[in-house]
Design a protein around this motif. Structure first.
Motif, PDB file in Angstrom:
ATOM      1  N   TYR A  44      13.031  12.322  -0.594  1.00  0.00           N
ATOM      2  CA  TYR A  44      12.395  11.281   0.207  1.00  0.00           C
ATOM      3  C   TYR A  44      11.004  11.723   0.664  1.00  0.00           C
ATOM      4  O   TYR A  44      10.028  10.980   0.538  1.00  0.00           O
ATOM      5  N   LEU A  45      10.921  12.940   1.180  1.00  0.00           N
ATOM      6  CA  LEU A  45       9.636  13.449   1.669  1.00  0.00           C
ATOM      7  C   LEU A  45       8.641  13.614   0.527  1.00  0.00           C
ATOM      8  O   LEU A  45       7.459  13.273   0.682  1.00  0.00           O
ATOM      9  N   ASP A  46       9.086  14.123  -0.621  1.00  0.00           N
ATOM     10  CA  ASP A  46       8.190  14.277  -1.771  1.00  0.00           C
ATOM     11  C   ASP A  46       7.556  12.944  -2.159  1.00  0.00           C
ATOM     12  O   ASP A  46       6.344  12.847  -2.336  1.00  0.00           O
ATOM     13  N   VAL A  47       8.372  11.912  -2.279  1.00  0.00           N
ATOM     14  CA  VAL A  47       7.878  10.598  -2.688  1.00  0.00           C
ATOM     15  C   VAL A  47       6.934  10.012  -1.644  1.00  0.00           C
ATOM     16  O   VAL A  47       5.848   9.519  -1.960  1.00  0.00           O
ATOM     17  N   ASN A  48       7.343  10.064  -0.390  1.00  0.00           N
ATOM     18  CA  ASN A  48       6.533   9.442   0.657  1.00  0.00           C
ATOM     19  C   ASN A  48       5.255  10.217   0.946  1.00  0.00           C
ATOM     20  O   ASN A  48       4.213   9.609   1.207  1.00  0.00           O
ATOM     21  N   GLU A  54      -0.519  10.326   0.544  1.00  0.00           N
ATOM     22  CA  GLU A  54      -1.697  11.062   0.060  1.00  0.00           C
ATOM     23  C   GLU A  54      -2.546  10.171  -0.840  1.00  0.00           C
ATOM     24  O   GLU A  54      -3.773  10.138  -0.720  1.00  0.00           O
ATOM     25  N   GLY A  55      -1.901   9.416  -1.717  1.00  0.00           N
ATOM     26  CA  GLY A  55      -2.633   8.506  -2.602  1.00  0.00           C
ATOM     27  C   GLY A  55      -3.339   7.399  -1.840  1.00  0.00           C
ATOM     28  O   GLY A  55      -4.476   7.033  -2.154  1.00  0.00           O
ATOM     29  N   ILE A  56      -2.667   6.865  -0.839  1.00  0.00           N
ATOM     30  CA  ILE A  56      -3.265   5.803  -0.025  1.00  0.00           C
ATOM     31  C   ILE A  56      -4.485   6.330   0.725  1.00  0.00           C
ATOM     32  O   ILE A  56      -5.550   5.693   0.736  1.00  0.00           O
ATOM     33  N   LEU A  57      -4.340   7.488   1.349  1.00  0.00           N
ATOM     34  CA  LEU A  57      -5.464   8.068   2.092  1.00  0.00           C
ATOM     35  C   LEU A  57      -6.635   8.394   1.174  1.00  0.00           C
ATOM     36  O   LEU A  57      -7.803   8.182   1.540  1.00  0.00           O
ATOM     37  N   LYS A  58      -6.340   8.878  -0.026  1.00  0.00           N
ATOM     38  CA  LYS A  58      -7.396   9.162  -0.997  1.00  0.00           C
ATOM     39  C   LYS A  58      -8.110   7.882  -1.404  1.00  0.00           C
ATOM     40  O   LYS A  58      -9.340   7.845  -1.491  1.00  0.00           O
ATOM     41  N   ALA A  59      -7.351   6.810  -1.628  1.00  0.00           N
ATOM     42  CA  ALA A  59      -7.944   5.531  -2.008  1.00  0.00           C
ATOM     43  C   ALA A  59      -8.803   4.960  -0.879  1.00  0.00           C
ATOM     44  O   ALA A  59      -9.883   4.408  -1.124  1.00  0.00           O
TER      45      ALA A  59
END
Length: 82
Positions: free
Chosen positions: A41-45, A50-55
């Motif tokens: 769960y933690l790996d996926v979230n 991280e992807g959202i913040l990068k975007a």
């Protein structure tokens, strides 16, 4: 091996039953099953956040390019129609 830490949680009775059944079926402890589930769960979230913040950071840069939703939809429909 790291020292284990304790965490207490409340779950639905049905969830507890499922946990116990899975632990029994896999011959693992309930703690092991919970640890594995939490890690996944933690790996996926963490990956998603991280992807959202990068975007967001990329969108906030000068010269960021944005494409209109209708244009993206039209490109997608053209690709699917091929």
């Amino acid at each position: 091996m790291q020292k284990a830490a304790s965490v207490s949680v409340r779950v639905k009775a049905a969830t507890k039953t499922r946990l116990e059944a899975l632990a029994t079926a896999t011959r693992r402890s309930k703690s092991y099953v919970i640890e594995e589930a939490l890690e996944q769960y933690l790996d996926v979230n963490e990956w998603q956040i991280e992807g959202i913040l990068k975007a967001i950071a990329e969108a906030d840069t000068a010269g960021a390019v944005f494409i209109d939703h209708d244009e993206v939809l039209a490109r997608w429909e053209a690709k699917v129609a091929r």
